[in-house]
Design a protein around this motif. Structure first.
Motif, PDB file in Angstrom:
ATOM      1  N   ALA A 169     -12.951  21.812  -6.404  1.00  0.00           N
ATOM      2  CA  ALA A 169     -13.103  22.995  -5.279  1.00  0.00           C
ATOM      3  C   ALA A 169     -12.477  22.784  -4.039  1.00  0.00           C
ATOM      4  N   GLU A 170     -12.376  21.678  -3.534  1.00  0.00           N
ATOM      5  CA  GLU A 170     -11.918  21.014  -2.333  1.00  0.00           C
ATOM      6  C   GLU A 170     -10.332  21.081  -2.469  1.00  0.00           C
ATOM      7  N   ARG A 171      -9.824  20.733  -3.600  1.00  0.00           N
ATOM      8  CA  ARG A 171      -8.352  20.663  -3.702  1.00  0.00           C
ATOM      9  C   ARG A 171      -7.880  22.208  -3.838  1.00  0.00           C
ATOM     10  N   ALA A 172      -8.469  22.979  -4.280  1.00  0.00           N
ATOM     11  CA  ALA A 172      -8.146  24.606  -4.559  1.00  0.00           C
ATOM     12  C   ALA A 172      -7.960  24.937  -3.168  1.00  0.00           C
ATOM     13  N   GLU A 173      -9.193  24.723  -2.292  1.00  0.00           N
ATOM     14  CA  GLU A 173      -9.258  25.339  -0.771  1.00  0.00           C
ATOM     15  C   GLU A 173      -8.116  24.944  -0.091  1.00  0.00           C
ATOM     16  N   ARG A 174      -7.951  23.542  -0.083  1.00  0.00           N
ATOM     17  CA  ARG A 174      -7.028  22.722   0.623  1.00  0.00           C
ATOM     18  C   ARG A 174      -5.484  23.259   0.368  1.00  0.00           C
ATOM     19  N   LEU A 175      -5.410  23.740  -0.941  1.00  0.00           N
ATOM     20  CA  LEU A 175      -3.963  23.866  -1.439  1.00  0.00           C
ATOM     21  C   LEU A 175      -3.635  25.604  -1.279  1.00  0.00           C
ATOM     22  N   GLY A 176      -4.770  26.293  -0.697  1.00  0.00           N
ATOM     23  CA  GLY A 176      -4.551  27.678  -0.638  1.00  0.00           C
ATOM     24  C   GLY A 176      -4.738  28.407  -1.892  1.00  0.00           C
ATOM     25  N   VAL A 177      -5.354  28.191  -2.953  1.00  0.00           N
ATOM     26  CA  VAL A 177      -5.444  28.838  -4.094  1.00  0.00           C
ATOM     27  C   VAL A 177      -6.614  30.121  -3.771  1.00  0.00           C
ATOM     28  N   PRO A 178      -6.141  31.372  -3.910  1.00  0.00           N
ATOM     29  CA  PRO A 178      -7.207  32.330  -3.614  1.00  0.00           C
ATOM     30  C   PRO A 178      -8.094  32.250  -4.721  1.00  0.00           C
ATOM     31  N   VAL A 179      -9.489  32.597  -3.923  1.00  0.00           N
ATOM     32  CA  VAL A 179     -10.561  32.425  -4.818  1.00  0.00           C
ATOM     33  C   VAL A 179     -10.456  33.648  -6.120  1.00  0.00           C
ATOM     34  N   GLU A 180      -9.958  34.705  -5.815  1.00  0.00           N
ATOM     35  CA  GLU A 180      -9.874  35.839  -6.844  1.00  0.00           C
ATOM     36  C   GLU A 180      -8.736  35.503  -7.885  1.00  0.00           C
ATOM     37  N   ARG A 181      -8.240  34.287  -7.932  1.00  0.00           N
ATOM     38  CA  ARG A 181      -7.268  33.935  -8.767  1.00  0.00           C
ATOM     39  C   ARG A 181      -8.180  32.640  -9.595  1.00  0.00           C
ATOM     40  N   ILE A 182      -9.219  32.491  -9.518  1.00  0.00           N
ATOM     41  CA  ILE A 182      -9.716  31.403  -9.989  1.00  0.00           C
ATOM     42  C   ILE A 182     -10.911  31.905 -10.895  1.00  0.00           C
ATOM     43  N   VAL A 183     -10.605  31.805 -11.902  1.00  0.00           N
ATOM     44  CA  VAL A 183     -11.411  32.446 -13.021  1.00  0.00           C
ATOM     45  C   VAL A 183     -12.853  32.081 -13.308  1.00  0.00           C
ATOM     46  N   SER A 184     -13.181  30.846 -12.777  1.00  0.00           N
ATOM     47  CA  SER A 184     -14.348  30.039 -13.111  1.00  0.00           C
ATOM     48  C   SER A 184     -15.475  30.596 -11.722  1.00  0.00           C
ATOM     49  N   THR A 185     -14.794  31.473 -10.846  1.00  0.00           N
ATOM     50  CA  THR A 185     -15.737  32.108 -10.131  1.00  0.00           C
ATOM     51  C   THR A 185     -15.891  33.457 -10.133  1.00  0.00           C
ATOM     52  N   TRP A 186     -15.447  33.979 -11.174  1.00  0.00           N
ATOM     53  CA  TRP A 186     -15.611  35.536 -11.753  1.00  0.00           C
ATOM     54  C   TRP A 186     -16.947  35.864 -12.073  1.00  0.00           C
ATOM     55  N   PRO A 187     -17.394  37.071 -11.955  1.00  0.00           N
ATOM     56  CA  PRO A 187     -18.686  37.600 -12.616  1.00  0.00           C
ATOM     57  C   PRO A 187     -18.741  37.227 -14.074  1.00  0.00           C
ATOM     58  N   LEU A 188     -19.805  37.260 -14.754  1.00  0.00           N
ATOM     59  CA  LEU A 188     -19.536  37.052 -16.285  1.00  0.00           C
ATOM     60  C   LEU A 188     -18.831  38.114 -16.868  1.00  0.00           C
ATOM     61  N   GLU A 189     -19.167  39.510 -16.454  1.00  0.00           N
ATOM     62  CA  GLU A 189     -18.562  40.412 -17.239  1.00  0.00           C
ATOM     63  C   GLU A 189     -16.995  40.299 -17.252  1.00  0.00           C
ATOM     64  N   ASP A 190     -16.671  40.108 -15.933  1.00  0.00           N
ATOM     65  CA  ASP A 190     -15.230  40.107 -15.945  1.00  0.00           C
ATOM     66  C   ASP A 190     -14.654  38.595 -16.523  1.00  0.00           C
ATOM     67  N   LEU A 191     -15.191  37.624 -16.549  1.00  0.00           N
ATOM     68  CA  LEU A 191     -14.679  36.647 -17.194  1.00  0.00           C
ATOM     69  C   LEU A 191     -14.652  36.680 -18.697  1.00  0.00           C
ATOM     70  N   LEU A 192     -15.665  37.414 -19.308  1.00  0.00           N
ATOM     71  CA  LEU A 192     -15.529  37.783 -20.608  1.00  0.00           C
ATOM     72  C   LEU A 192     -14.373  38.739 -20.731  1.00  0.00           C
ATOM     73  N   GLU A 193     -14.297  39.660 -20.173  1.00  0.00           N
ATOM     74  CA  GLU A 193     -13.245  40.619 -20.524  1.00  0.00           C
ATOM     75  C   GLU A 193     -11.889  40.062 -20.446  1.00  0.00           C
ATOM     76  N   TRP A 194     -11.820  38.917 -19.577  1.00  0.00           N
ATOM     77  CA  TRP A 194     -10.333  38.290 -19.516  1.00  0.00           C
ATOM     78  C   TRP A 194     -10.224  37.298 -20.802  1.00  0.00           C
ATOM     79  N   THR A 195     -11.416  36.676 -21.059  1.00  0.00           N
ATOM     80  CA  THR A 195     -11.249  35.770 -22.296  1.00  0.00           C
ATOM     81  C   THR A 195     -11.079  36.297 -23.729  1.00  0.00           C
ATOM     82  N   HIS A 196     -11.490  37.625 -23.578  1.00  0.00           N
ATOM     83  CA  HIS A 196     -11.272  38.429 -24.778  1.00  0.00           C
ATOM     84  C   HIS A 196     -10.249  39.547 -24.898  1.00  0.00           C
ATOM     85  N   ARG A 197      -9.220  39.318 -23.928  1.00  0.00           N
ATOM     86  CA  ARG A 197      -8.089  39.869 -23.920  1.00  0.00           C
ATOM     87  C   ARG A 197      -7.299  40.289 -24.636  1.00  0.00           C
ATOM     88  N   ARG A 198      -7.128  39.038 -25.694  1.00  0.00           N
ATOM     89  CA  ARG A 198      -5.947  38.969 -26.758  1.00  0.00           C
ATOM     90  C   ARG A 198      -6.602  38.940 -27.903  1.00  0.00           C
TER      91      ARG A 198
END
Length: 198
Positions: A169-198
């Motif tokens: 998390a420290e590395r992601a913050e330091r390197l400017g990774v936007p939180v909305e692009r970090i799937v492990s921060t997403w709400p459960l419903e959004d995460l599962l929709e993404w993992t079942h996309r294909r």
């Protein structure tokens, strides 16, 4: 790799996870996931019917890390194109410290691999293990520019190692990774929709 899950052992584990979820009800959801090995040809080391039963699949190279650049690139892209893969794990395979010694990063066309990740919606793992720091900062910047998603993962081998998450998390913050692009921060419903996309 060490004592990896056979299809039979994975099936037994999934039954345990399902029973835990039934017991907990809506209070907590334990996801069904696995880290699979990317074989030499880019195939995954787990049966397709078992992968269909999982919520999250991380695919990583664990063997033949010194493979030449072109076949390693093809190997990784083939895995990223697999409909089951959600996260590309510790993409360079490097070790920078620790009891296992050090290991240089694998050679591959990072631009091509990250372009494939972006195209297929596969997240690039920010591995939180201190001995890995994988990918290195310059490759995280490249993946950011490519439009990749990210997953901050502990790569924990024991319960106490779950605390490694803070390093990633420290590395992601330091390197400017936007939180909305970090799937492990997403709400459960959004995460599962993404993992079942294909």
């Amino acid at each position: 790799m060490a004592n990896g899950l056979s299809a039979e052992r994975l099936a037994s584990q999934l039954v345990v996870v399902e029973r835990i979820n039934e017991h907990l009800g809506d209070e907590f959801r334990l996801l069904k996931g696995i880290e699979v090995d990317i074989l030499d040809d880019g195939a995954l080391d787990q049966e397709e019917k078992m992968l269909d039963r999982l919520d999250v699949v991380v695919a990583s190279v664990h063997s033949k890390l010194r493979m030449a650049k072109a076949p390693m690139t093809r190997r990784m892209i083939a895995a990223v194109e697999n409909r089951h893969v959600d996260v590309l794990g510790h993409c360079t395979g490097r070790l920078v410290e620790g009891s296992r010694g050090t290991r240089d990063q694998s050679t591959f066309d990072a631009e091509a691999v990250f372009a494939a990740c972006a195209e297929h919606g596969v997240a690039v793992e920010i591995n939180s293990r201190p001995e890995r720091c994988d990918p290195p900062d310059d490759l995280i910047a490249m993946a950011l520019d490519a439009g990749c998603l990210f997953s901050i993962d502990t790569d924990a081998h024991a319960p106490g190692q779950l605390d490694f998450l803070a390093y990633g998390a420290e590395r992601a913050e330091r390197l400017g990774v936007p939180v909305e692009r970090i799937v492990s921060t997403w709400p459960l419903e959004d995460l599962l929709e993404w993992t079942h996309r294909r």
